[in-house]
Design an enzyme around this catalytic site. Structure first.
Site, PDB file in Angstrom:
ATOM      1  CG  ASP A 151     -34.916  24.380  32.563  1.00 36.19           C
ATOM      2  OD1 ASP A 151     -35.800  23.548  32.305  1.00 36.19           O
ATOM      3  OD2 ASP A 151     -33.708  24.103  32.632  1.00 36.19           O
TER       4      ASP A 151
ATOM      5  CE1 TYR B  93     -32.511  26.994  25.112  1.00 32.59           C
ATOM      6  CE2 TYR B  93     -31.952  25.129  23.703  1.00 32.59           C
ATOM      7  CZ  TYR B  93     -32.829  25.760  24.571  1.00 32.59           C
ATOM      8  OH  TYR B  93     -34.020  25.155  24.894  1.00 32.59           O
TER       9      TYR B  93
END
Length: 289
Positions: free
Chosen positions: A64, A125
């Site tokens: 994003d 992540y």
């Protein structure tokens, strides 16, 4: 895009990193917004003297806006003649053409069956948080979120562990029409580095849109004492968005690593992933986070 490399083309793997601060995410967008994909494709078109032809990239994780990547992987299918002509100098030429917030570290001819997106086994992540009363080191401010409450890492870690496994993460996801919110978290944990930075690390085959940042928001509420250790799991089991779960800011999140199986298992993995994501659910399960 085609499942297979077309005749006369070569699939090339790119290993890359970027600082997501000034990007509107990975994927190209209408309206001229700056994106990682757009910058790399523009640079590739320029250094290979491809004119108006764009060589489209496929990526492992569509990050994003504002999210960083240290271990991102993509692939591109190039005409065999163009690859043969430019392969020896392509990496250096890209380094000279790309903006300084994107680096391509390796360009390699991919083995048969490789697909950056569908052949991936998992994505890892890490979200980084600072809870020192004085704030975050100015040199880290673009990559670490400041949380203005002291955090109990042990309680956060216990709450994170309660979310491991395959579940419907609708309560932590931004819904997309027709998209499944079932995911499998393979590992989830919280630790404090020696310099005091708290790292929230999660690994899964894929993630829903905003899933990681929503889960981090829940863990922060647990860590600072606003909610009990059992709360994130209760939210998950409820299956609906809880207004108390905030999507934390993107700049603390980095895609650290993407893993792939051995070369001889790539085609099998790709086929399996396409079947699960495309046929069973009718949508992709590799959304951004």
């Amino acid at each position: 895009m085609s499942d297979e490399v077309l005749p006369g083309r070569v699939r090339v793997r790119l290993d890359l990193s970027y600082d997501g601060t000034d990007f509107s995410g990975w994927a190209k967008q209408a309206g001229g917004r700056r994106t990682v994909q757009g910058e790399i494709e523009d640079a590739l078109r320029t250094v290979t003297r491809s004119g108006d032809t764009t060589h489209e990239l496929t990526v492992a994780g569509r990050t994003d806006a504002g999210v960083h990547a240290r271990g991102q992987v993509a692939h591109v299918d190039l005409p065999a003649g163009l690859w043969a002509e430019h392969r020896e100098k392509l990496l250096r030429r890209l380094a000279g053409r790309l903006p300084k917030d994107i680096r391509v570290w390796a360009l390699t001819e991919a083995p048969a069956g490789f697909d950056a997106r569908f052949a991936a086994l998992w994505r890892r992540y890490v979200y980084r948080v600072g809870d020192r009363p004085g704030g975050v080191d100015p040199l880290l401010r673009g990559h670490v979120l400041w949380h203005d409450w002291a955090l109990d890492v042990a309680v956060m870690d216990a709450a994170a562990k309660s979310l491991i496994g395959e579940h419907d993460f609708a309560a932590y996801a931004k819904r997309r029409e027709g998209a499944t919110t079932v995911r499998e978290i393979l590992a989830f944990g919280v630790r404090r580095r020696t310099d005091g930075i708290v790292e929230i690390e999660v690994r899964a085959d894929a993630f829903c849109h905003n899933q990681v940042r929503s889960m981090v928001g829940a863990l922060l509420f647990v860590g600072d004492g606003h909610r009990g250790v059992e709360w994130p799991r209760k939210v998950l089991d409820a299956g609906v968005r809880d207004s108390a779960v905030h999507v934390v800011r993107p700049h603390g999140l980095t895609l650290e690593e993407v893993a792939y199986p051995a070369d001889e298992l790539l085609a099998e993995r790709q086929s399996q992933a396409r079947r699960v994501r495309g046929v069973v659910h009718g949508v992709s399960r590799t959304g951004s986070s």
